[in-house]
Write a protein that holds these residues in place. Structure first.
Motif, PDB file in Angstrom:
ATOM      1  N   ILE A  36       0.720  -1.126  -0.060  1.00  0.00           N
ATOM      2  CA  ILE A  36       0.014   0.162  -0.056  1.00  0.00           C
ATOM      3  C   ILE A  36       0.874   1.528   0.130  1.00  0.00           C
ATOM      4  O   ILE A  36       0.249   2.240   0.296  1.00  0.00           O
ATOM      5  CB  ILE A  36      -0.993   0.185   1.212  1.00  0.00           C
ATOM      6  CG1 ILE A  36      -0.203  -0.055   2.743  1.00  0.00           C
ATOM      7  CG2 ILE A  36      -2.106  -1.264   0.843  1.00  0.00           C
ATOM      8  CD1 ILE A  36      -1.193   0.048   3.850  1.00  0.00           C
ATOM      9  N   GLU A  41       3.620   0.435  14.025  1.00  0.00           N
ATOM     10  CA  GLU A  41       3.919  -1.147  13.767  1.00  0.00           C
ATOM     11  C   GLU A  41       5.545  -1.227  13.999  1.00  0.00           C
ATOM     12  O   GLU A  41       6.290  -0.877  13.055  1.00  0.00           O
ATOM     13  CB  GLU A  41       3.321  -1.619  12.709  1.00  0.00           C
ATOM     14  CG  GLU A  41       3.667  -3.142  12.610  1.00  0.00           C
ATOM     15  CD  GLU A  41       3.052  -4.057  13.513  1.00  0.00           C
ATOM     16  OE1 GLU A  41       3.973  -4.856  14.438  1.00  0.00           O
ATOM     17  OE2 GLU A  41       2.097  -3.785  13.887  1.00  0.00           O
ATOM     18  N   PRO A  47       1.653   5.282  18.254  1.00  0.00           N
ATOM     19  CA  PRO A  47       0.437   5.702  17.690  1.00  0.00           C
ATOM     20  C   PRO A  47       0.895   7.133  17.175  1.00  0.00           C
ATOM     21  O   PRO A  47       1.312   8.161  17.944  1.00  0.00           O
ATOM     22  CB  PRO A  47      -0.553   5.905  18.698  1.00  0.00           C
ATOM     23  CG  PRO A  47      -0.113   4.807  19.756  1.00  0.00           C
ATOM     24  CD  PRO A  47       1.324   4.887  19.726  1.00  0.00           C
ATOM     25  N   ASP A  61      -0.502  10.026   5.955  1.00  0.00           N
ATOM     26  CA  ASP A  61      -0.722   8.512   5.356  1.00  0.00           C
ATOM     27  C   ASP A  61      -0.895   7.464   6.308  1.00  0.00           C
ATOM     28  O   ASP A  61      -0.409   6.590   6.051  1.00  0.00           O
ATOM     29  CB  ASP A  61       0.352   8.601   4.176  1.00  0.00           C
ATOM     30  CG  ASP A  61      -0.062   7.220   3.080  1.00  0.00           C
ATOM     31  OD1 ASP A  61      -1.238   6.969   3.022  1.00  0.00           O
ATOM     32  OD2 ASP A  61       1.046   6.913   2.437  1.00  0.00           O
ATOM     33  N   ALA A  62      -1.572   7.685   7.419  1.00  0.00           N
ATOM     34  CA  ALA A  62      -1.631   6.437   8.482  1.00  0.00           C
ATOM     35  C   ALA A  62      -3.019   5.835   8.537  1.00  0.00           C
ATOM     36  O   ALA A  62      -3.537   5.698   7.284  1.00  0.00           O
ATOM     37  CB  ALA A  62      -1.293   6.951   9.774  1.00  0.00           C
ATOM     38  N   ASP A  63      -3.489   5.654   9.442  1.00  0.00           N
ATOM     39  CA  ASP A  63      -4.800   4.906   9.429  1.00  0.00           C
ATOM     40  C   ASP A  63      -5.932   5.918   9.141  1.00  0.00           C
ATOM     41  O   ASP A  63      -5.650   7.101   9.473  1.00  0.00           O
ATOM     42  CB  ASP A  63      -5.190   4.422  11.103  1.00  0.00           C
ATOM     43  CG  ASP A  63      -5.089   5.424  11.981  1.00  0.00           C
ATOM     44  OD1 ASP A  63      -3.822   6.132  12.240  1.00  0.00           O
ATOM     45  OD2 ASP A  63      -6.248   5.563  12.625  1.00  0.00           O
ATOM     46  N   GLY A 107       2.778   7.584   8.953  1.00  0.00           N
ATOM     47  CA  GLY A 107       2.652   6.184   8.362  1.00  0.00           C
ATOM     48  C   GLY A 107       3.910   5.871   7.205  1.00  0.00           C
ATOM     49  O   GLY A 107       3.952   6.343   6.191  1.00  0.00           O
TER      50      GLY A 107
HETATM   51  N1  SAH Z   1       3.434   6.273   3.709  1.00  0.00           N
HETATM   52  C1  SAH Z   1       3.683   5.043   3.111  1.00  0.00           C
HETATM   53  C2  SAH Z   1       2.423   3.914   3.335  1.00  0.00           C
HETATM   54  C3  SAH Z   1       1.956   4.165   4.585  1.00  0.00           C
HETATM   55  S1  SAH Z   1       0.719   2.795   4.840  1.00  0.00           S
HETATM   56  C4  SAH Z   1       4.068   4.733   1.877  1.00  0.00           C
HETATM   57  O1  SAH Z   1       3.451   5.461   0.828  1.00  0.00           O
HETATM   58  O2  SAH Z   1       5.188   4.217   1.617  1.00  0.00           O
HETATM   59  C5  SAH Z   1      -0.188   3.274   6.276  1.00  0.00           C
HETATM   60  C6  SAH Z   1       0.749   2.925   7.494  1.00  0.00           C
HETATM   61  O3  SAH Z   1       0.240   3.586   8.720  1.00  0.00           O
HETATM   62  C7  SAH Z   1       1.017   1.751   7.966  1.00  0.00           C
HETATM   63  O4  SAH Z   1       2.235   1.167   7.906  1.00  0.00           O
HETATM   64  C8  SAH Z   1       0.450   1.449   9.073  1.00  0.00           C
HETATM   65  O5  SAH Z   1       1.111   0.474  10.210  1.00  0.00           O
HETATM   66  C9  SAH Z   1       0.460   2.869   9.704  1.00  0.00           C
HETATM   67  N2  SAH Z   1      -0.561   3.109  10.922  1.00  0.00           N
HETATM   68  C10 SAH Z   1      -1.782   2.662  11.023  1.00  0.00           C
HETATM   69  N3  SAH Z   1      -2.097   3.201  12.204  1.00  0.00           N
HETATM   70  C11 SAH Z   1      -1.282   4.039  12.805  1.00  0.00           C
HETATM   71  C12 SAH Z   1      -1.333   4.782  13.742  1.00  0.00           C
HETATM   72  N4  SAH Z   1      -2.366   4.945  14.669  1.00  0.00           N
HETATM   73  N5  SAH Z   1      -0.217   5.789  14.034  1.00  0.00           N
HETATM   74  C13 SAH Z   1       1.004   5.715  13.209  1.00  0.00           C
HETATM   75  N6  SAH Z   1       0.852   4.698  12.310  1.00  0.00           N
HETATM   76  C14 SAH Z   1      -0.019   3.929  11.800  1.00  0.00           C
END
Ligand code: SAH
Ligand code: DHB
Ligand code: MG
Length: 226
Positions: free
Chosen positions: A39, A91, A117, A139-141, A65
């Protein structure tokens, strides 16, 4: 128009304009091998983020993210000399994989990874007096995106840019009946930005995109002095 056609055009753009970079491609391969979801932004999208950061002359970037660090590498390579990027990831195993990818790409010296988070990390950054950032990439959740945007406003300088990924979601953004929390989040984001626009705090638009990541879009917001 078929998904195959969108893929073919992204490959064409990749070959003609984006080019092939070993560290970026290895970041995607290592992510796939480690079982991370596929993704990351597409190569043309990564280059667009990179170009926007360069056009903006960004010296400080915040990313929400990290995943395997693919978009991080694109953005870090756009930084002005002495520039700094902070990337947030919840993660730990993804963050560890990203560390190796950032080192191989030669940008680890410019990138600070924070694991946890994103909301808590953003509050810590505010408490520490970090920033303000020139560019923030959200670009996170997806359901939490409106909250991220509010804190991003606090972490931005006037003239700063806030980019948000995955705002169109196959066009579901225009469906008020959607109960998908990711779509609801992106509709709330637009409502929030509409209010901030009326207050003179931002000027924004959303651009729909098609490509190897399907039908989605980005929101581009300019933070105003107000
Ligand atoms: N920016 C990346 C893609 C990010 S995908 C790219 O384009 O290469 C979304 C990411 O957000 C995932 O790795 C997921 O683990 C993370 N994520 C999900 N919930 C989150 C939170 N509450 N805090 C920080 N990161 C989070
Ligand atoms: C998805 C896509 C993304 O670009 C992202 O950041 C998170 C999730 C998805 O398609 O599920
Ligand atoms: Mg995304």
């Amino acid at each position: 128009m078929s998904r195959e056609r969108w893929d073919a055009v992204d490959r064409y753009i990749g070959d003609m304009l984006v080019g092939h970079d070993e560290a970026l491609e290895r970041a995607l391969i290592s992510s796939a091998e480690a079982g991370l979801p596929a993704i990351a932004v597409s190569p043309p999208q990564g280059k667009m983020l990179h170009l926007l950061a360069r056009i903006h002359g960004a010296k400080s970037i915040l990313e929400l993210g990290t995943l395997g660090g693919y978009s991080t590498i694109w953005l870090a390579r756009a930084l002005e000399p002495e520039g700094h990027l902070v990337t947030l990831e919840v993660e730990p195993s993804y963050a560890r994989l990203a560390t190796g990818n950032l080192e191989r790409a030669g940008v680890a010296d410019r990138v600070e990874q924070r694991v946890g988070p994103a909301l808590a990390s953003m509050r810590s950054l505010l408490d520490e007096g970090a920033g303000p950032f020139d560019l923030i990439f959200i670009d996170a959740d997806k359901p939490t995106t409106p909250d991220y945007f509010e804190l991003a406003l606090e972490l931005s300088r006037p003239g700063g840019v806030i980019l948000t990924d995955n705002v169109v979601r196959d066009g579901e953004i225009a469906d008020p009946a959607s109960e998908d929390p990711r779509v609801v989040g992106m509709r709330r984001l637009h409502e929030l930005i509409a209010v901030e626009t009326a207050r003179g705090h931002v000027s924004a638009t959303t651009i729909q995109t098609v490509g190897s990541k399907g039908y989605d879009g980005f929101t581009l917001a300019l933070v105003l002095a107000g």
